[in-house]
Design a protein around this motif. Structure first.
Motif, PDB file in Angstrom:
ATOM      1  N   ILE A  91       0.920  -1.263  -0.017  1.00 33.06           N
ATOM      2  CA  ILE A  91      -0.152  -0.001   0.045  1.00 33.06           C
ATOM      3  C   ILE A  91       0.839   1.244   0.057  1.00 33.06           C
ATOM      4  CG2 ILE A  91      -1.728   1.320   1.247  1.00 33.06           C
ATOM      5  CD1 ILE A  91      -3.093  -1.317   2.074  1.00 33.06           C
ATOM      6  N   PRO A  92       1.890   1.432   1.014  1.00 33.08           N
ATOM      7  CA  PRO A  92       2.607   2.601   0.723  1.00 33.08           C
ATOM      8  C   PRO A  92       3.553   2.638  -0.622  1.00 33.08           C
ATOM      9  CG  PRO A  92       3.011   1.536   3.058  1.00 33.08           C
ATOM     10  CD  PRO A  92       2.319   0.543   1.998  1.00 33.08           C
ATOM     11  N   ALA A  93       3.811   1.449  -1.007  1.00 29.55           N
ATOM     12  CA  ALA A  93       4.574   1.603  -2.216  1.00 29.55           C
ATOM     13  C   ALA A  93       3.620   2.112  -3.544  1.00 29.55           C
ATOM     14  CB  ALA A  93       5.257   0.207  -2.612  1.00 29.55           C
ATOM     15  N   ALA A  94       2.644   1.690  -3.478  1.00 28.00           N
ATOM     16  CA  ALA A  94       1.680   2.078  -4.601  1.00 28.00           C
ATOM     17  C   ALA A  94       1.325   3.644  -4.431  1.00 28.00           C
ATOM     18  CB  ALA A  94       0.369   1.236  -4.421  1.00 28.00           C
ATOM     19  N   PHE A  95       1.486   4.072  -3.180  1.00 29.77           N
ATOM     20  CA  PHE A  95       1.107   5.499  -3.146  1.00 29.77           C
ATOM     21  C   PHE A  95       2.421   6.463  -3.395  1.00 29.77           C
ATOM     22  CE2 PHE A  95      -2.664   4.120  -0.980  1.00 29.77           C
ATOM     23  CZ  PHE A  95      -3.769   5.015  -1.563  1.00 29.77           C
ATOM     24  N   ILE A  96       3.603   5.922  -2.984  1.00 26.37           N
ATOM     25  CA  ILE A  96       4.877   6.271  -3.139  1.00 26.37           C
ATOM     26  C   ILE A  96       5.593   6.508  -4.733  1.00 26.37           C
ATOM     27  CG2 ILE A  96       7.333   6.461  -2.896  1.00 26.37           C
ATOM     28  CD1 ILE A  96       6.719   5.668   0.143  1.00 26.37           C
ATOM     29  N   ALA A  97       4.989   5.408  -5.350  1.00 26.79           N
ATOM     30  CA  ALA A  97       5.527   5.079  -6.697  1.00 26.79           C
ATOM     31  C   ALA A  97       4.506   4.483  -7.653  1.00 26.79           C
ATOM     32  CB  ALA A  97       6.967   4.422  -6.833  1.00 26.79           C
ATOM     33  N   PRO A  98       3.192   5.383  -7.893  1.00 22.66           N
ATOM     34  CA  PRO A  98       2.242   4.702  -8.506  1.00 22.66           C
ATOM     35  C   PRO A  98       2.668   4.179  -9.977  1.00 22.66           C
ATOM     36  CG  PRO A  98       1.570   7.169  -7.773  1.00 22.66           C
ATOM     37  CD  PRO A  98       3.342   6.898  -7.608  1.00 22.66           C
ATOM     38  N   SER A  99       2.042   2.991 -10.050  1.00 21.72           N
ATOM     39  CA  SER A  99       2.179   2.462 -11.395  1.00 21.72           C
ATOM     40  C   SER A  99       1.152   1.080 -11.251  1.00 21.72           C
ATOM     41  CB  SER A  99       3.786   1.835 -11.738  1.00 21.72           C
ATOM     42  OG  SER A  99       3.611   0.526 -10.660  1.00 21.72           O
ATOM     43  N   GLN A 100       0.966   1.084 -12.727  1.00 12.31           N
ATOM     44  CA  GLN A 100      -0.015  -0.099 -12.824  1.00 12.31           C
ATOM     45  C   GLN A 100       0.247  -1.323 -12.152  1.00 12.31           C
ATOM     46  OE1 GLN A 100      -1.035  -0.542 -17.153  1.00 12.31           O
ATOM     47  NE2 GLN A 100      -2.380   1.143 -17.158  1.00 12.31           N
ATOM     48  N   VAL A 101       1.651  -1.756 -12.202  1.00  9.99           N
ATOM     49  CA  VAL A 101       1.828  -2.999 -11.824  1.00  9.99           C
ATOM     50  C   VAL A 101       1.684  -3.077 -10.175  1.00  9.99           C
ATOM     51  CG1 VAL A 101       3.869  -4.576 -10.985  1.00  9.99           C
ATOM     52  CG2 VAL A 101       3.609  -3.542 -13.125  1.00  9.99           C
ATOM     53  N   LEU A 102       2.009  -2.030  -9.477  1.00  9.35           N
ATOM     54  CA  LEU A 102       1.815  -1.757  -7.906  1.00  9.35           C
ATOM     55  C   LEU A 102       0.172  -1.564  -7.731  1.00  9.35           C
ATOM     56  CD1 LEU A 102       4.505   0.185  -6.725  1.00  9.35           C
ATOM     57  CD2 LEU A 102       4.275  -1.677  -6.196  1.00  9.35           C
ATOM     58  N   ASP A 103      -0.499  -0.868  -8.493  1.00  8.92           N
ATOM     59  CA  ASP A 103      -1.894  -0.772  -8.512  1.00  8.92           C
ATOM     60  C   ASP A 103      -2.520  -2.276  -8.518  1.00  8.92           C
ATOM     61  OD1 ASP A 103      -1.726   1.789  -8.089  1.00  8.92           O
ATOM     62  OD2 ASP A 103      -2.374   2.454 -10.060  1.00  8.92           O
ATOM     63  N   ALA A 104      -2.164  -2.866  -9.517  1.00 10.38           N
ATOM     64  CA  ALA A 104      -2.876  -4.219  -9.631  1.00 10.38           C
ATOM     65  C   ALA A 104      -2.293  -5.214  -8.398  1.00 10.38           C
ATOM     66  CB  ALA A 104      -1.975  -5.117 -10.949  1.00 10.38           C
ATOM     67  N   LEU A 105      -1.105  -5.033  -7.794  1.00 10.66           N
ATOM     68  CA  LEU A 105      -0.670  -5.848  -6.843  1.00 10.66           C
ATOM     69  C   LEU A 105      -1.424  -5.524  -5.519  1.00 10.66           C
ATOM     70  CD1 LEU A 105       1.303  -8.064  -6.034  1.00 10.66           C
ATOM     71  CD2 LEU A 105       2.810  -6.447  -5.434  1.00 10.66           C
ATOM     72  N   MET A 106      -1.592  -4.335  -5.447  1.00  9.83           N
ATOM     73  CA  MET A 106      -2.606  -3.661  -4.326  1.00  9.83           C
ATOM     74  C   MET A 106      -4.183  -4.173  -4.376  1.00  9.83           C
ATOM     75  SD  MET A 106      -2.879   0.202  -2.598  1.00  9.83           S
ATOM     76  CE  MET A 106      -3.876   0.774  -4.042  1.00  9.83           C
ATOM     77  N   ALA A 107      -4.515  -3.978  -5.662  1.00 11.61           N
ATOM     78  CA  ALA A 107      -5.822  -4.385  -5.596  1.00 11.61           C
ATOM     79  C   ALA A 107      -6.187  -5.901  -5.549  1.00 11.61           C
ATOM     80  CB  ALA A 107      -6.479  -3.988  -7.377  1.00 11.61           C
ATOM     81  N   ILE A 158      -8.146   0.773 -13.026  1.00  5.73           N
ATOM     82  CA  ILE A 158      -6.494   0.776 -13.063  1.00  5.73           C
ATOM     83  C   ILE A 158      -6.119   0.912 -14.601  1.00  5.73           C
ATOM     84  CG2 ILE A 158      -4.225  -0.483 -13.049  1.00  5.73           C
ATOM     85  CD1 ILE A 158      -5.396  -1.632 -10.281  1.00  5.73           C
ATOM     86  N   GLN A 159      -6.792   0.132 -15.467  1.00  3.82           N
ATOM     87  CA  GLN A 159      -6.474   0.209 -16.956  1.00  3.82           C
ATOM     88  C   GLN A 159      -6.789   1.368 -17.723  1.00  3.82           C
ATOM     89  OE1 GLN A 159      -4.265  -2.229 -18.276  1.00  3.82           O
ATOM     90  NE2 GLN A 159      -4.176  -1.285 -20.331  1.00  3.82           N
ATOM     91  N   ASN A 160      -8.212   1.616 -17.436  1.00  4.31           N
ATOM     92  CA  ASN A 160      -8.894   2.809 -18.184  1.00  4.31           C
ATOM     93  C   ASN A 160      -8.818   4.292 -17.465  1.00  4.31           C
ATOM     94  OD1 ASN A 160      -8.953   0.884 -20.249  1.00  4.31           O
ATOM     95  ND2 ASN A 160     -11.209   0.176 -19.439  1.00  4.31           N
ATOM     96  N   ASP A 161      -8.310   4.223 -16.497  1.00  8.71           N
ATOM     97  CA  ASP A 161      -8.400   5.506 -15.639  1.00  8.71           C
ATOM     98  C   ASP A 161      -6.907   6.124 -15.133  1.00  8.71           C
ATOM     99  OD1 ASP A 161      -9.419   7.823 -14.553  1.00  8.71           O
ATOM    100  OD2 ASP A 161     -11.278   6.791 -13.857  1.00  8.71           O
ATOM    101  N   VAL A 162      -7.032   6.478 -13.994  1.00  9.57           N
ATOM    102  CA  VAL A 162      -5.747   7.013 -13.526  1.00  9.57           C
ATOM    103  C   VAL A 162      -5.061   6.126 -12.552  1.00  9.57           C
ATOM    104  CG1 VAL A 162      -6.718   9.474 -13.796  1.00  9.57           C
ATOM    105  CG2 VAL A 162      -6.944   8.260 -11.851  1.00  9.57           C
ATOM    106  N   GLY A 163      -5.386   5.173 -12.276  1.00  9.28           N
ATOM    107  CA  GLY A 163      -5.065   4.120 -11.472  1.00  9.28           C
ATOM    108  C   GLY A 163      -5.681   4.146  -9.817  1.00  9.28           C
ATOM    109  N   LEU A 164      -5.443   3.120  -9.309  1.00  8.90           N
ATOM    110  CA  LEU A 164      -5.978   2.914  -7.913  1.00  8.90           C
ATOM    111  C   LEU A 164      -5.351   3.658  -6.974  1.00  8.90           C
ATOM    112  CD1 LEU A 164      -7.916   1.522  -6.441  1.00  8.90           C
ATOM    113  CD2 LEU A 164      -6.309  -0.156  -5.894  1.00  8.90           C
ATOM    114  N   ALA A 165      -4.021   3.889  -6.956  1.00  3.92           N
ATOM    115  CA  ALA A 165      -3.366   5.011  -5.992  1.00  3.92           C
ATOM    116  C   ALA A 165      -3.769   6.243  -6.303  1.00  3.92           C
ATOM    117  CB  ALA A 165      -2.016   4.685  -5.938  1.00  3.92           C
ATOM    118  N   ASN A 166      -3.543   6.764  -7.610  1.00  4.41           N
ATOM    119  CA  ASN A 166      -3.753   7.892  -8.158  1.00  4.41           C
ATOM    120  C   ASN A 166      -5.400   8.341  -7.955  1.00  4.41           C
ATOM    121  OD1 ASN A 166      -1.197   8.797  -8.627  1.00  4.41           O
ATOM    122  ND2 ASN A 166      -1.617   8.171 -10.550  1.00  4.41           N
TER     123      ASN A 166
END
Length: 182
Positions: A91-107, A158-166
């Motif tokens: 969760i902190p990693a997804a907010f610090i460095a947002p990416s689709q991979v970290l967002d998918a892992l968080m989801a 995650i795929q079609n919008d800004v991503g989960l963390a953003n």
């Protein structure tokens, strides 16, 4: 005189019975006695159960068959703890460095963690002995459908919008009417 004959006959019968009962019968072994007692104890309740009609319907106390019924619960518990501990890093990693991979892992982590928690509640509180055999199965199927739909929705976001963390950051950035006036 008739009384005398009657009493003598009664005494004679009793004496004969005493002699008969005093005969020594061969002693039975202890195991034979125990087996006879056990046999009577098993047969008598069954006979009583056949005579007495049940007043209430029979309730099945067996657990519903779940997909994980044959698996090791220790392994599942270990995986649950690993996912829970992993959430502390993901969760902190997804907010610090947002990416689709970290967002998918968080989801995936959040949905599976939530699924396991709600599944535990369904298994604990929707017992077949309390609510019947159908409701626990329906609740479990509904939980699976909700979990899959949630994960699919998060992947779509995650795929079609800004991503989960953003998306969460933008939601936190929304200010209410009271904040605009100040």
């Amino acid at each position: 005189m008739s009384l005398s004959l009657l009493l003598r006959g009664a005494v004679r019968c009793n004496a004969a019975n005493l002699v008969k009962s005093a005969r020594i019968t061969p002693l039975k072994s202890y195991s034979t006695l125990v087996a006879n007692v056990q046999r009577k104890a098993v047969v008598q309740p069954l006979a009583v159960a056949k005579i007495v009609a049940p007043v209430v319907r029979e309730i099945s106390v067996s657990a519903p068959r779940m997909a994980s019924a044959g698996s090791s619960h220790t392994l599942l518990w270990t995986v649950e703890r690993i996912v829970s501990a992993g959430l502390l890093a993901v969760i902190p990693a997804a907010f610090i460095a947002p990416s689709q991979v970290l967002d998918a892992l968080m989801a995936i982590s959040v949905v599976i963690h939530t699924h396991w928690g709600v599944e535990a509640m369904v298994v604990d509180y929707m017992r077949p002995s309390v609510v019947g055999n159908v409701l626990p199965k329906v609740a479990h199927i509904a939980l699976i459908i909700i979990s899959v739909a949630t994960l699919g929705g998060l992947f779509y976001f995650i795929q079609n919008d800004v991503g989960l963390a953003n998306g969460i950051k933008r939601f936190w950035a929304i200010k209410g009417k009271d904040a605009e006036k100040a």
